[in-house]
Design a protein around this motif. Structure first.
Motif, short mmCIF file in Angstrom:
data_model
loop_
_atom_site.label_atom_id
_atom_site.label_comp_id
_atom_site.label_asym_id
_atom_site.label_seq_id
_atom_site.Cartn_x
_atom_site.Cartn_y
_atom_site.Cartn_z
N VAL A 1 13.51 -5.14 5.14
CA VAL A 1 12.50 -4.51 4.29
C VAL A 1 13.16 -3.34 3.58
O VAL A 1 14.06 -2.69 4.13
CB VAL A 1 11.27 -4.08 5.12
N TYR A 2 12.72 -3.11 2.35
CA TYR A 2 13.34 -2.09 1.51
C TYR A 2 12.31 -1.05 1.07
O TYR A 2 11.12 -1.35 0.95
CB TYR A 2 13.94 -2.73 0.26
N LEU A 3 12.82 0.14 0.79
CA LEU A 3 12.02 1.18 0.19
C LEU A 3 12.81 1.72 -1.00
O LEU A 3 13.82 2.41 -0.81
CB LEU A 3 11.70 2.31 1.18
N GLN A 4 12.38 1.35 -2.19
CA GLN A 4 12.99 1.87 -3.41
C GLN A 4 12.29 3.16 -3.78
O GLN A 4 11.06 3.18 -3.97
CB GLN A 4 12.85 0.86 -4.55
N MET A 5 13.05 4.23 -3.90
CA MET A 5 12.49 5.55 -4.18
C MET A 5 13.03 6.05 -5.50
O MET A 5 14.25 6.23 -5.64
CB MET A 5 12.84 6.52 -3.04
N ASN A 6 12.16 6.26 -6.44
CA ASN A 6 12.52 6.74 -7.77
C ASN A 6 11.88 8.09 -8.04
O ASN A 6 10.94 8.49 -7.36
CB ASN A 6 12.06 5.74 -8.84
N SER A 7 12.40 8.77 -9.03
CA SER A 7 11.86 10.08 -9.42
C SER A 7 11.68 10.98 -8.20
O SER A 7 10.62 11.59 -8.01
CB SER A 7 10.51 9.90 -10.15
N LEU A 8 12.70 11.05 -7.41
CA LEU A 8 12.62 11.81 -6.17
C LEU A 8 12.42 13.30 -6.41
O LEU A 8 12.94 13.87 -7.39
CB LEU A 8 13.87 11.57 -5.32
N LYS A 9 11.66 13.90 -5.50
CA LYS A 9 11.35 15.32 -5.58
C LYS A 9 11.85 16.01 -4.31
O LYS A 9 11.97 15.36 -3.25
CB LYS A 9 9.83 15.51 -5.67
N TYR B 1 0.86 -1.18 0.00
CA TYR B 1 0.00 0.00 0.00
C TYR B 1 0.90 1.23 0.00
O TYR B 1 1.94 1.23 0.67
CB TYR B 1 -0.89 0.00 1.24
N TYR B 2 0.49 2.25 -0.74
CA TYR B 2 1.28 3.47 -0.81
C TYR B 2 0.40 4.69 -0.65
O TYR B 2 -0.74 4.72 -1.14
CB TYR B 2 2.02 3.56 -2.15
N ALA B 3 0.97 5.71 -0.03
CA ALA B 3 0.30 6.99 0.02
C ALA B 3 0.24 7.57 -1.39
O ALA B 3 1.11 7.30 -2.22
CB ALA B 3 1.06 7.94 0.95
N ASP B 4 -0.77 8.37 -1.64
CA ASP B 4 -0.93 8.97 -2.97
C ASP B 4 0.30 9.78 -3.37
O ASP B 4 0.66 9.84 -4.55
CB ASP B 4 -2.17 9.87 -3.00
N SER B 5 0.95 10.39 -2.39
CA SER B 5 2.09 11.26 -2.67
C SER B 5 3.29 10.52 -3.23
O SER B 5 4.18 11.14 -3.84
CB SER B 5 2.49 12.02 -1.41
N VAL B 6 3.34 9.20 -3.04
CA VAL B 6 4.51 8.43 -3.50
C VAL B 6 4.14 7.32 -4.47
O VAL B 6 5.02 6.65 -5.01
CB VAL B 6 5.30 7.84 -2.32
N LYS B 7 2.85 7.13 -4.67
CA LYS B 7 2.40 6.03 -5.53
C LYS B 7 3.03 6.15 -6.91
O LYS B 7 3.15 7.24 -7.45
CB LYS B 7 0.88 6.07 -5.61
N ALA B 8 3.44 5.03 -7.45
CA ALA B 8 4.06 4.92 -8.78
C ALA B 8 5.51 5.39 -8.79
O ALA B 8 6.20 5.24 -9.81
CB ALA B 8 3.28 5.67 -9.84
N ARG B 9 6.00 5.92 -7.67
CA ARG B 9 7.42 6.31 -7.60
C ARG B 9 8.19 5.47 -6.59
O ARG B 9 9.39 5.23 -6.77
CB ARG B 9 7.55 7.79 -7.21
N PHE B 10 7.53 5.05 -5.53
CA PHE B 10 8.18 4.28 -4.48
C PHE B 10 7.69 2.83 -4.52
O PHE B 10 6.56 2.56 -4.93
CB PHE B 10 7.84 4.86 -3.10
N ALA B 11 8.55 1.93 -4.07
CA ALA B 11 8.17 0.52 -3.99
C ALA B 11 8.76 -0.11 -2.75
O ALA B 11 9.96 0.06 -2.47
CB ALA B 11 8.64 -0.23 -5.23
N ILE B 12 7.92 -0.83 -2.03
CA ILE B 12 8.36 -1.53 -0.82
C ILE B 12 8.48 -3.02 -1.14
O ILE B 12 7.61 -3.60 -1.79
CB ILE B 12 7.35 -1.32 0.32
#
Length: 129
Positions: free
Chosen positions: A79-87, A59-70
């Motif tokens: 556990v990992y948090l992959q963060m792409n297209s960072l702002k 599950y992802y918050a709207d603010s990170v959906k489609a950019r982050f992956a757990i």
């Protein structure tokens, strides 16, 4: 006792990527929902997302959906948090957390920020513009 140790934070330019890791110990990691929470200076804590232990559903918050992956590796208790297209607005301290409300009968999905009672010490992520 429960220990959660985050790593992987740092400084990155906007549009870049980072992968955070959280090493867990002191509890049955493979049977625990895990989450990520962040807090920016002067702002409320924000629930970033979670991964369910039973089926790996995320599950992802709207603010990170489609950019982050757990994701999780139960063999490594990580556990990992992959963060792409960072702002720049992703700049915050990121905390790994274990869901604990299940101990009192909590079972809603997606969980809420308050569902997570054990946190790590956090790792700083700074995104420059």
């Amino acid at each position: 006792q429960v220990q959660l140790v985050e790593s992987g934070g740092g400084l990155v330019q906007a549009g870049g990527s980072l992968r955070l890791s959280c090493a867990a110990s002191g509890f049955t990691f493979s049977r625990s929902d895990m989450g990520w929470i962040r807090q920016a200076p002067g702002k409320e804590r924000e629930f970033v997302g979670a991964i369910r232990w039973t089926d790996g559903r995320t599950y992802y918050a709207d603010s990170v959906k489609a950019r982050f992956a757990i994701s999780r590796d139960n063999a490594e208790n990580t556990v990992y948090l992959q963060m792409n297209s960072l702002k720049p607005e992703d700049t915050a301290v990121y905390y790994c957390a274990r869901r604990t409300d299940v101990l009192y009968g909590g079972n809603r999905w997606p969980p809420e920020l308050e569902s997570f009672g054990s946190w790590g010490q956090g790792t700083q992520v700074t995104v420059s513009s």
